[in-house]
Design a protein around this motif. Structure first.
Motif, PDB file in Angstrom:
ATOM      1  N   UNK A  83      -9.976  -9.894  -8.355  1.00 14.27           N
ATOM      2  CA  UNK A  83     -10.503  -9.570  -7.020  1.00 14.27           C
ATOM      3  C   UNK A  83      -9.385  -9.140  -6.067  1.00 14.27           C
ATOM      4  N   UNK A  84      -8.146  -9.579  -6.362  1.00 10.45           N
ATOM      5  CA  UNK A  84      -7.003  -9.202  -5.538  1.00 10.45           C
ATOM      6  C   UNK A  84      -6.216  -8.042  -6.152  1.00 10.45           C
ATOM      7  N   UNK A  85      -6.846  -7.343  -7.094  1.00  3.82           N
ATOM      8  CA  UNK A  85      -6.220  -6.171  -7.686  1.00  3.82           C
ATOM      9  C   UNK A  85      -5.298  -6.475  -8.844  1.00  3.82           C
ATOM     10  N   UNK A  86      -5.171  -7.733  -9.227  1.00  6.05           N
ATOM     11  CA  UNK A  86      -4.307  -8.094 -10.343  1.00  6.05           C
ATOM     12  C   UNK A  86      -2.843  -8.100 -10.004  1.00  6.05           C
ATOM     13  N   UNK A  87      -2.495  -8.008  -8.715  1.00  8.86           N
ATOM     14  CA  UNK A  87      -1.090  -7.960  -8.304  1.00  8.86           C
ATOM     15  C   UNK A  87      -0.660  -9.164  -7.471  1.00  8.86           C
ATOM     16  N   UNK A  88      -1.583  -9.750  -6.724  1.00 14.08           N
ATOM     17  CA  UNK A  88      -1.261 -10.896  -5.875  1.00 14.08           C
ATOM     18  C   UNK A  88      -1.557 -12.202  -6.613  1.00 14.08           C
ATOM     19  N   UNK A  89      -0.742 -13.204  -6.360  1.00 17.13           N
ATOM     20  CA  UNK A  89      -0.905 -14.496  -7.020  1.00 17.13           C
ATOM     21  C   UNK A  89      -1.486 -15.533  -6.057  1.00 17.13           C
TER      22      UNK A  89
END
Length: 225
Positions: A83-89
């Protein structure tokens, strides 16, 4: 500690992880069956369940990372939600990622039919063969919280794809499976950091390998293997 054992296994059109809805209920027409192990394949075990519309499934992720300890490294404490684009943790316990310390999943599914000691359900996000460890009825007075906040899931819009499937391919599926396939592709099964319009993806579904690509917010089904 007593080891938990499956009380049932799930039967689904999805025979691989790719393409499975990211949450239960997103593909409302997706049918699956709960098949009990011999010890629980008795009418007595589900007596009274016909009076409920939904159930909770507690089940196990079948991936290697979930089988490992989730506290061995700092990276295991955080995950990257689609849901966060796969970039944010975010913290592992602030997500529903399958990469968890104990590899357990929780899904709410709708009961479609109870017959011959099996439960047919709608909207599950489980792969074919998934072990189920427990089943509990969904009770609205305790389980529904309509005014609850949804964290980061409310901050990023999930835009559905337009789906294009040639008629000759549509004819190979039952009406239920076709509707479930369309709703699945609308959710965009690709990793959310993939944006190549020429890349072709393959997704096993209902006995077919569905090939598709995504261009300009449209999912185009190309061929079946």
């Amino acid at each position: 500690m007593r080891q938990i054992e499956p009380i049932a296994h799930f039967r689904s059109p999805f025979t691989s992880k790719f393409g499975i809805p990211r949450q239960s209920g997103l593909v409302e027409t997706l049918r699956g069956r709960i098949v009990f192990t011999p010890a629980f394949r008795h009418e007595e075990a589900i007596r009274g369940l016909e009076d409920f519309d939904y159930i909770w499934l507690i089940w196990g992720f079948e991936n290697e990372r979930s089988k490992e300890s989730g506290v061995r490294s700092q990276e295991a404490l955080t995950v990257r939600p689609p849901r966060l684009g796969g970039n944010e943790r975010v913290g592992v316990f602030a997500s529903r990622s399958p990469f968890r310390p104990n590899g357990l999943g929780l899904s709410s599914v709708r009961i479609a039919k109870i017959e011959n000691g099996e439960i047919e359900v709608l909207g599950a996000d489980l792969m074919d063969g998934t072990p189920i460890y427990d089943i509990k009825p969904y009770v609205p007075y305790a389980d529904s919280h309509p005014t609850a906040r949804g964290g980061f899931t409310e901050k990023r819009e999930w835009k559905k794809l337009e789906v294009e499937i040639p008629e000759e391919i549509q004819s190979l599926f039952s009406s239920d499976d076709l509707q479930a396939l369309i709703q699945t592709l609308e959710q965009d099964p690709r990793p959310h950091y993939h944006h190549d319009p020429h890349r072709v993806y393959g997704m096993p579904f209902a006995g077919h390998d569905v090939k598709f690509r995504v261009e300009n917010n449209k999912c185009i089904v190309l061929v079946l293997d």
